[in-house]
Each structure stands twice: as C-alpha cells, then as structure tokens.
Motif scaffolding. Structure first.
Motif, mmCIF file in Angstrom:
data_model
loop_
_atom_site.group_PDB
_atom_site.id
_atom_site.type_symbol
_atom_site.label_atom_id
_atom_site.label_comp_id
_atom_site.label_asym_id
_atom_site.label_seq_id
_atom_site.Cartn_x
_atom_site.Cartn_y
_atom_site.Cartn_z
ATOM 1 N N ASN A 76 12.115 -2.943 26.737
ATOM 2 C CA ASN A 76 11.406 -1.675 26.878
ATOM 3 C C ASN A 76 12.253 -0.522 26.379
ATOM 4 O OD1 ASN A 76 9.179 -2.863 27.964
ATOM 5 N ND2 ASN A 76 9.749 -2.481 30.086
ATOM 6 N N LEU A 77 13.531 -0.551 26.701
ATOM 7 C CA LEU A 77 14.411 0.532 26.280
ATOM 8 C C LEU A 77 14.501 0.573 24.770
ATOM 9 C CD1 LEU A 77 17.364 0.517 28.818
ATOM 10 C CD2 LEU A 77 15.392 2.013 28.706
ATOM 11 N N SER A 78 14.634 -0.571 24.122
ATOM 12 C CA SER A 78 14.787 -0.495 22.673
ATOM 13 C C SER A 78 13.487 -0.088 22.004
ATOM 14 C CB SER A 78 15.349 -1.786 22.086
ATOM 15 O OG SER A 78 14.769 -2.902 22.669
ATOM 16 N N SER A 79 12.328 -0.454 22.560
ATOM 17 C CA SER A 79 11.100 0.021 21.934
ATOM 18 C C SER A 79 10.934 1.520 22.178
ATOM 19 C CB SER A 79 9.881 -0.768 22.413
ATOM 20 O OG SER A 79 9.673 -0.570 23.779
ATOM 21 N N ALA A 80 11.399 1.998 23.322
ATOM 22 C CA ALA A 80 11.375 3.443 23.580
ATOM 23 C C ALA A 80 12.268 4.152 22.564
ATOM 24 C CB ALA A 80 11.845 3.729 24.996
ATOM 25 N N LEU A 81 13.381 3.542 22.259
ATOM 26 C CA LEU A 81 14.304 4.101 21.269
ATOM 27 C C LEU A 81 13.606 4.240 19.933
ATOM 28 C CD1 LEU A 81 17.932 2.721 20.937
ATOM 29 C CD2 LEU A 81 17.099 5.065 20.706
ATOM 30 N N HIS A 82 12.896 3.204 19.519
ATOM 31 C CA HIS A 82 12.245 3.230 18.214
ATOM 32 C C HIS A 82 11.137 4.275 18.176
ATOM 33 C CE1 HIS A 82 14.463 0.031 16.443
ATOM 34 N NE2 HIS A 82 14.200 -0.782 17.441
ATOM 35 N N ARG A 83 10.461 4.428 19.315
ATOM 36 C CA ARG A 83 9.357 5.385 19.355
ATOM 37 C C ARG A 83 9.855 6.824 19.284
ATOM 38 N NH1 ARG A 83 7.273 4.403 24.225
ATOM 39 N NH2 ARG A 83 7.604 2.172 24.317
ATOM 40 N N SER A 84 11.005 7.077 19.891
ATOM 41 C CA SER A 84 11.490 8.463 19.947
ATOM 42 C C SER A 84 12.650 8.654 18.977
ATOM 43 C CB SER A 84 11.910 8.801 21.373
ATOM 44 O OG SER A 84 12.963 7.954 21.769
ATOM 45 N N ARG A 85 12.402 8.346 17.737
ATOM 46 C CA ARG A 85 13.465 8.471 16.743
ATOM 47 C C ARG A 85 13.510 9.873 16.157
ATOM 48 N NH1 ARG A 85 16.695 5.121 13.782
ATOM 49 N NH2 ARG A 85 17.169 3.209 14.878
ATOM 50 N N LEU A 86 13.742 10.837 17.012
ATOM 51 C CA LEU A 86 13.901 12.204 16.549
ATOM 52 C C LEU A 86 15.399 12.494 16.458
ATOM 53 C CD1 LEU A 86 11.244 13.726 18.939
ATOM 54 C CD2 LEU A 86 10.964 13.272 16.506
ATOM 55 N N PRO A 87 15.783 13.358 15.537
ATOM 56 C CA PRO A 87 17.203 13.645 15.374
ATOM 57 C C PRO A 87 17.807 14.275 16.624
ATOM 58 C CG PRO A 87 15.859 15.084 13.972
ATOM 59 C CD PRO A 87 14.950 14.045 14.557
ATOM 60 N N ASN A 88 16.981 15.030 17.338
ATOM 61 C CA ASN A 88 17.508 15.688 18.530
ATOM 62 C C ASN A 88 16.640 15.314 19.725
ATOM 63 O OD1 ASN A 88 18.900 17.238 20.254
ATOM 64 N ND2 ASN A 88 18.428 19.189 19.295
ATOM 65 N N THR A 89 16.960 14.201 20.344
ATOM 66 C CA THR A 89 16.086 13.656 21.377
ATOM 67 C C THR A 89 16.495 14.080 22.783
ATOM 68 O OG1 THR A 89 17.367 11.664 21.092
ATOM 69 C CG2 THR A 89 15.134 11.650 20.207
ATOM 70 N N VAL A 90 17.573 14.856 22.886
ATOM 71 C CA VAL A 90 18.016 15.258 24.224
ATOM 72 C C VAL A 90 17.173 16.435 24.690
ATOM 73 C CG1 VAL A 90 19.990 15.859 25.665
ATOM 74 C CG2 VAL A 90 20.319 14.466 23.632
ATOM 75 N N ALA A 91 15.972 16.092 25.178
ATOM 76 C CA ALA A 91 15.040 17.126 25.606
ATOM 77 C C ALA A 91 15.066 17.287 27.113
ATOM 78 C CB ALA A 91 13.633 16.773 25.157
ATOM 79 N N THR A 92 15.642 16.331 27.797
ATOM 80 C CA THR A 92 15.646 16.379 29.256
ATOM 81 C C THR A 92 16.838 17.188 29.753
ATOM 82 O OG1 THR A 92 16.810 14.280 29.252
ATOM 83 C CG2 THR A 92 14.441 14.193 29.603
ATOM 84 N N ASP A 93 16.751 17.607 30.998
ATOM 85 C CA ASP A 93 17.867 18.317 31.606
ATOM 86 C C ASP A 93 19.054 17.379 31.740
ATOM 87 O OD1 ASP A 93 16.446 20.629 31.877
ATOM 88 O OD2 ASP A 93 15.710 20.147 33.876
ATOM 89 N N PRO A 94 20.234 17.924 31.586
ATOM 90 C CA PRO A 94 21.423 17.073 31.671
ATOM 91 C C PRO A 94 21.796 16.719 33.099
ATOM 92 C CG PRO A 94 22.075 19.323 31.224
ATOM 93 C CD PRO A 94 20.562 19.308 31.260
ATOM 94 N N TRP A 95 20.930 17.046 34.044
ATOM 95 C CA TRP A 95 21.253 16.741 35.433
ATOM 96 C C TRP A 95 20.345 15.645 35.969
ATOM 97 C CZ3 TRP A 95 20.903 21.858 33.711
ATOM 98 C CH2 TRP A 95 22.137 22.504 33.597
ATOM 99 N N CYS A 96 20.964 14.803 36.774
ATOM 100 C CA CYS A 96 20.228 13.710 37.387
ATOM 101 C C CYS A 96 19.148 14.266 38.307
ATOM 102 C CB CYS A 96 21.212 12.829 38.160
ATOM 103 S SG CYS A 96 20.411 11.569 39.132
ATOM 104 N N GLU A 97 17.923 13.792 38.159
ATOM 105 C CA GLU A 97 16.846 14.305 39.010
ATOM 106 C C GLU A 97 16.900 13.704 40.410
ATOM 107 O OE1 GLU A 97 13.115 11.423 37.825
ATOM 108 O OE2 GLU A 97 13.241 13.395 36.907
ATOM 109 N N GLU A 98 17.740 12.698 40.601
ATOM 110 C CA GLU A 98 17.880 12.094 41.927
ATOM 111 C C GLU A 98 18.951 12.814 42.747
ATOM 112 O OE1 GLU A 98 16.311 9.585 43.508
ATOM 113 O OE2 GLU A 98 14.881 9.239 41.891
#
Ligand SMILES: [Zn+2]
Length: 71
Positions: free
Chosen positions: A15-37
């Motif tokens: 699942n992770l590698s297919s997610a990787l292939h789907r989100s092949r944008l040059p700048n994929t760090v769209a999430t906050d750098p902080w753990c939501e937990e």
C-alpha cells in the motif's frame, strides 16, 4: 501467528509503495511536520521517506499494532 503478521506487513508495504507512485509530486510534504497523535515533530528523515505520514514513527507503530489487533 508470526506468519500472518509478516503478511500484514507485506500488505502495508504494498500500500505504501502504491501511495508513493500515486503522489509523485516534486514537493509532497504537504502535511504538518508534527505528529497528530503526540504532537512531537516528525523527524525529517521520516517525512522524506514517507511524506504522507501524519504521525511519528512511534505512533505509526502503535497504530499498526492496534490495527493488527483489531484486524
Ligand atoms: Zn507521535
């Protein structure tokens, strides 16, 4: 029992590698750098390896073991 846990790990990897292939944008760090937990900063190495991650390695591990128990 170890067998099925290994298999679950393989499915997660797939699942992770297919997610990787789907989100092949040059700048994929769209999430906050902080753990939501736990609110800790997610290590940069982890964010590079898993830009979609919204939790730190520790919380991700906890989630995965909980998911495994819940099956
Ligand atoms: Zn965390």
């Amino acid at each position: 029992m170890a067998d099925s846990a290994d298999r679950a790990g393989e499915i997660i990897d797939a699942n992770l590698s297919s997610a990787l292939h789907r989100s092949r944008l040059p700048n994929t760090v769209a999430t906050d750098p902080w753990c939501e937990e736990c609110g800790e900063e997610i290590p940069q190495a982890r964010r590079h390896a898993a830009p979609w991650a919204t939790t730190c390695t520790e919380c991700q591990g906890l989630r995965e073991s909980q998911a495994r128990h819940r099956r």
